[in-house]
Write a protein that holds these residues in place. Structure first.
Motif, PDB file in Angstrom:
ATOM      1  N   SER A 136       0.824  -1.208   0.000  1.00  0.00           N
ATOM      2  CA  SER A 136       0.000   0.000   0.000  1.00  0.00           C
ATOM      3  C   SER A 136       0.857   1.255   0.000  1.00  0.00           C
ATOM      4  O   SER A 136       2.012   1.242   0.433  1.00  0.00           O
ATOM      5  N   VAL A 138       0.633   5.066   1.490  1.00  0.00           N
ATOM      6  CA  VAL A 138      -0.109   5.934   2.394  1.00  0.00           C
ATOM      7  C   VAL A 138       0.295   7.380   2.135  1.00  0.00           C
ATOM      8  O   VAL A 138       1.462   7.744   2.273  1.00  0.00           O
ATOM      9  N   HIS A 140      -1.783  10.075   3.427  1.00  0.00           N
ATOM     10  CA  HIS A 140      -2.528  10.941   4.350  1.00  0.00           C
ATOM     11  C   HIS A 140      -2.527  10.290   5.730  1.00  0.00           C
ATOM     12  O   HIS A 140      -2.140   9.121   5.882  1.00  0.00           O
ATOM     13  N   VAL A 142      -3.592   8.366   9.070  1.00  0.00           N
ATOM     14  CA  VAL A 142      -4.355   7.130   9.230  1.00  0.00           C
ATOM     15  C   VAL A 142      -4.910   7.071  10.657  1.00  0.00           C
ATOM     16  O   VAL A 142      -4.162   7.244  11.617  1.00  0.00           O
ATOM     17  N   MET A 148      -5.786  -0.385   6.189  1.00  0.00           N
ATOM     18  CA  MET A 148      -5.582   0.373   4.960  1.00  0.00           C
ATOM     19  C   MET A 148      -4.972  -0.515   3.884  1.00  0.00           C
ATOM     20  O   MET A 148      -4.013  -1.261   4.147  1.00  0.00           O
ATOM     21  N   GLY A 150      -4.131  -0.670  -0.693  1.00  0.00           N
ATOM     22  CA  GLY A 150      -4.243  -0.107  -2.021  1.00  0.00           C
ATOM     23  C   GLY A 150      -3.298   1.033  -2.323  1.00  0.00           C
ATOM     24  O   GLY A 150      -2.502   1.459  -1.491  1.00  0.00           O
ATOM     25  N   ALA A 153      -3.584   4.274  -0.559  1.00  0.00           N
ATOM     26  CA  ALA A 153      -4.248   3.463   0.457  1.00  0.00           C
ATOM     27  C   ALA A 153      -5.612   4.036   0.820  1.00  0.00           C
ATOM     28  O   ALA A 153      -5.781   5.250   0.959  1.00  0.00           O
ATOM     29  N   ARG A 154      -6.574   3.139   0.971  1.00  0.00           N
ATOM     30  CA  ARG A 154      -7.912   3.526   1.427  1.00  0.00           C
ATOM     31  C   ARG A 154      -8.297   2.599   2.579  1.00  0.00           C
ATOM     32  O   ARG A 154      -7.833   1.461   2.669  1.00  0.00           O
ATOM     33  N   GLN A 155      -9.145   3.097   3.440  1.00  0.00           N
ATOM     34  CA  GLN A 155      -9.550   2.299   4.594  1.00  0.00           C
ATOM     35  C   GLN A 155     -10.660   1.338   4.220  1.00  0.00           C
ATOM     36  O   GLN A 155     -11.671   1.741   3.621  1.00  0.00           O
ATOM     37  N   ILE A 156     -10.479   0.059   4.606  1.00  0.00           N
ATOM     38  CA  ILE A 156     -11.509  -0.943   4.305  1.00  0.00           C
ATOM     39  C   ILE A 156     -12.061  -1.591   5.563  1.00  0.00           C
ATOM     40  O   ILE A 156     -12.920  -2.479   5.477  1.00  0.00           O
TER      41      ILE A 156
END
Length: 209
Positions: A136, A138, A140, A142, A148, A150, A153-156
């Motif tokens: 991933s 990052v 920004h 967290v 996180m 991707g 990164a996005r939160q899942i």
């Protein structure tokens, strides 16, 4: 190095004079620790790790092979850095432009996991017990306990201190089956309640200029 060491360093490791290293820390093959580094107790630095001068590392931190911890990075207690994950400290690097006065601070809070080959863009904070998936990127801040994945990164989801995904959706509560700790999701933030409430108890050092 002289004297009796309270930590272990492999013969191939380079520990610059002035580095402060805590009791029972283990430093393995081809590691370089710079003079200004502060490293806590019971840490493990795997093969080919680099630790810069303006770096603070807490207790019981695990840094796996091929990780460079550059200036202005702070790792609190119990952080895990997976193999070949990447820190940065300049946002817009150019070989021909010196930007050493533009380093951005990166803070990884207590208990966070940074998965193998992930990248943490400088200037961001990784919350307590957050979990960054392998590979991933990052870019920004967290939140605490966030899962996180991707690029970017996005939160899942949310992760427990034990390191397993929590069954939390919208505002609600759940209990970790392994520890009995209770987690609450409220207004987009995850909070821990249980036998040991660790909220607001994390060591937060600062890097001296």
């Amino acid at each position: 190095m002289g004297g009796i060491l309270n930590y272990f360093a492999h013969d191939t490791a380079i520990i610059d004079a002035g580095a402060q290293i805590g009791t029972d820390t283990r430093i393995w093959h081809w590691v370089h620790v710079c003079a200004g580094a502060l490293i806590g107790e019971r840490c493990s630095l795997g093969q080919n790790v680099f630790v810069g001068n303006k770096v603070i590392i807490g207790n019981n931190v695990k840094i796996q092979n091929n990780v460079s911890v550059y200036d202005n990075v702070t790792l609190e207690d119990d952080v895990f850095c997976g193999p070949s994950m990447v820190f940065t400290n300049v946002y817009n690097p150019r070989s021909a432009v010196s930007r050493k006065d533009e380093y951005r601070n990166t803070l990884v809070k207590r208990g966070a996991t940074l998965g193998a080959n992930c990248t943490i863009i400088c200037g961001n904070t990784i919350g307590q017990y957050a979990f960054i998936g392998a590979g991933s990127v990052v870019n920004h801040d967290v939140p605490d306990f966030a899962l996180m994945v991707g690029v970017p990164a996005r939160q899942i989801g949310w992760m427990s201190r034990y390191g397993e995904r929590l069954d939390l959706s919208e505002d609600g509560e759940t209990t970790c089956p392994h520890t009995g700790e209770r987690y609450q999701l409220k207004n987009g933030q995850c909070y821990l309640f249980g036998p040991e409430d660790v909220q607001d108890k994390s060591w937060t050092p600062t890097v001296e200029d």
